[in-house]
Design a protein around this motif. Structure first.
Motif, PDB file in Angstrom:
ATOM      1  N   GLU A 100     -36.432  -6.329  28.984  1.00 38.14           N
ATOM      2  CA  GLU A 100     -37.531  -7.270  28.945  1.00 38.14           C
ATOM      3  C   GLU A 100     -38.937  -6.560  29.325  1.00 38.14           C
ATOM      4  N   ARG A 101     -39.050  -5.548  30.038  1.00 35.32           N
ATOM      5  CA  ARG A 101     -40.279  -4.833  30.454  1.00 35.32           C
ATOM      6  C   ARG A 101     -40.804  -4.092  28.999  1.00 35.32           C
TER       7      ARG A 101
ATOM      8  N   ARG B  64     -48.298  -6.438  36.634  1.00 39.05           N
ATOM      9  CA  ARG B  64     -47.964  -7.603  35.825  1.00 39.05           C
ATOM     10  C   ARG B  64     -46.457  -7.654  35.554  1.00 39.05           C
ATOM     11  N   ASP B  65     -45.904  -6.525  35.220  1.00 33.52           N
ATOM     12  CA  ASP B  65     -44.404  -6.339  34.834  1.00 33.52           C
ATOM     13  C   ASP B  65     -43.356  -6.535  35.970  1.00 33.52           C
TER      14      ASP B  65
ATOM     15  N   ARG C 272     -46.608  -5.251  30.134  1.00 28.27           N
ATOM     16  CA  ARG C 272     -46.009  -3.959  30.729  1.00 28.27           C
ATOM     17  C   ARG C 272     -47.135  -3.040  31.184  1.00 28.27           C
TER      18      ARG C 272
ATOM     19  N   SER D 215     -42.521  -6.576  27.044  1.00 27.95           N
ATOM     20  CA  SER D 215     -43.455  -7.503  27.791  1.00 27.95           C
ATOM     21  C   SER D 215     -45.128  -7.172  27.447  1.00 27.95           C
TER      22      SER D 215
ATOM     23  N   LEU E 199     -39.390  -7.394  36.115  1.00 34.04           N
ATOM     24  CA  LEU E 199     -38.735  -7.422  34.998  1.00 34.04           C
ATOM     25  C   LEU E 199     -37.464  -6.834  34.723  1.00 34.04           C
TER      26      LEU E 199
END
Length: 245
Positions: free
Chosen positions: A17-18, A9-10, A24, A21, A13
Motif C-alpha cells: 500500500e505504501r 505521511r506513510d 509516500r 500511496s 502503511l
C-alpha cells in the motif's frame, strides 16, 4: 531555526500500500536508489540521444513548482527528471498513470523507488486525492512532473490540456514551468517496446508562470491549463519560412 516535527505521511502503511500511496516518502533507501537511477538516466540520454537542454536557467532550484510538457513517449518523464539538479531533483515526483505504472508490485516498486512516481488513476482519482497532492506540493516543497494531455500522443500532435493542472496550483502562486520535448516520439514511440538509440532528444524550458489570482474552481482550473498549454506550444520549433522566389 524553528523545528516542525511530524510523523512521516506513510507511517504504518503496509509495504504494498505504501508503494501506491500519495503520501509516500522516500527514506534513505529510496533516496539512494533514486539518485543512482537519475545518474544512469542522464548518462543514457546523453550517450544514446545526445540529450540537450535549453533554458535550464528557468528551472527553480527548489520546490514547490510543477513542470508541464507535451507527451508522446515514455522518455518524456525521464528527460524532465534528468534536467533537474540539487534539492529539486531529490524532491521531484512524476505523476504517472496508476494502472500502467502501479498495476503490479514489481512495477510499482520500480516506479516508486527509481522514478519516484506518484499514481494518478484515470477515471478513478477522487477530489480528495487531488487535494492531497495539492497540499503536499506546497507543504513539502515538492516538484511535480505532469503531462496535462493525459496520455501519450500517437501522432506527435499535442492534445488540449486537461484541467487537473489548475486543480494543483490555482490561487497558490506556485510556479508552473512550461517545457517542450522535441524528438521523444522518434526516440521511443508509444508502439515500440524499447527506445531507439541514435534518435536526438532536446528539451526547451520556458519562463515560469504563476496563477495567484486564479480561482480554485472549474473556471479557474481551465484558465490555468489553457495558459500553460499556450506557453508549451509557444516553445515548439517553428517551421522554416518557404524560400522566396
Amino acid at each position: 531555526m524553528d523545528w516542525n516535527l511530524r510523523p512521516a505521511r506513510d507511517l504504518g502503511l503496509p509495504p504494498a500500500e505504501r508503494l501506491r500511496s500519495l503520501g509516500r516518502e522516500p527514506g534513505l533507501v529510496g533516496l539512494a536508489v533514486n539518485a543512482a537511477w537519475r545518474r544512469a538516466v542522464r548518462g543514457y540520454l546523453r550517450a544514446a540521444h545526445g540529450f540537450r537542454v535549453e533554458g535550464a536557467e528557468n528551472l527553480p532550484r527548489e520546490g514547490p513548482f510543477v513542470m508541464v510538457a507535451n507527451h508522446a513517449s515514455h522518455l518524456d518523464a525521464l528527460a524532465l527528471l534528468a534536467a533537474l539538479r540539487g534539492p529539486a531533483a531529490r524532491r521531484a515526483h512524476a505523476l504517472a498513470a496508476g494502472e500502467l505504472f502501479f498495476g503490479n508490485t514489481a512495477r510499482a516498486a520500480l516506479s516508486a523507488y527509481a522514478i519516484n512516481a506518484l499514481p494518478v488513476w484515470r477515471g478513478r482519482s477522487r477530489r480528495g486525492e487531488l487535494d492531497t497532492m495539492r497540499a503536499r506540493l506546497a507543504e513539502d516543497a515538492l516538484a511535480y512532473i505532469l503531462f496535462p494531455e493525459g496520455t501519450r500522443s500517437r501522432s506527435g500532435a499535442m492534445a488540449p490540456f486537461q484541467p487537473g493542472l489548475g486543480m494543483l496550483v490555482a490561487g497558490t502562486g506556485i510556479p508552473v514551468v512550461p517545457c517542450w520535448l522535441e524528438g521523444a516520439r522518434d526516440a521511443w514511440p508509444a508502439e515500440a517496446r524499447l527506445p531507439r538509440p541514435g534518435r536526438p532528444l532536446a528539451l526547451s524550458i520556458g519562463p515560469p508562470l504563476r496563477f495567484p489570482e486564479a480561482r480554485n474552481d472549474r473556471a479557474g482550473w481551465q484558465s490555468v491549463s489553457a495558459a500553460a498549454e499556450a506557453a508549451v506550444r509557444g516553445l515548439a520549433p517553428q517551421p522554416a519560412p518557404p524560400d522566396q522566389p
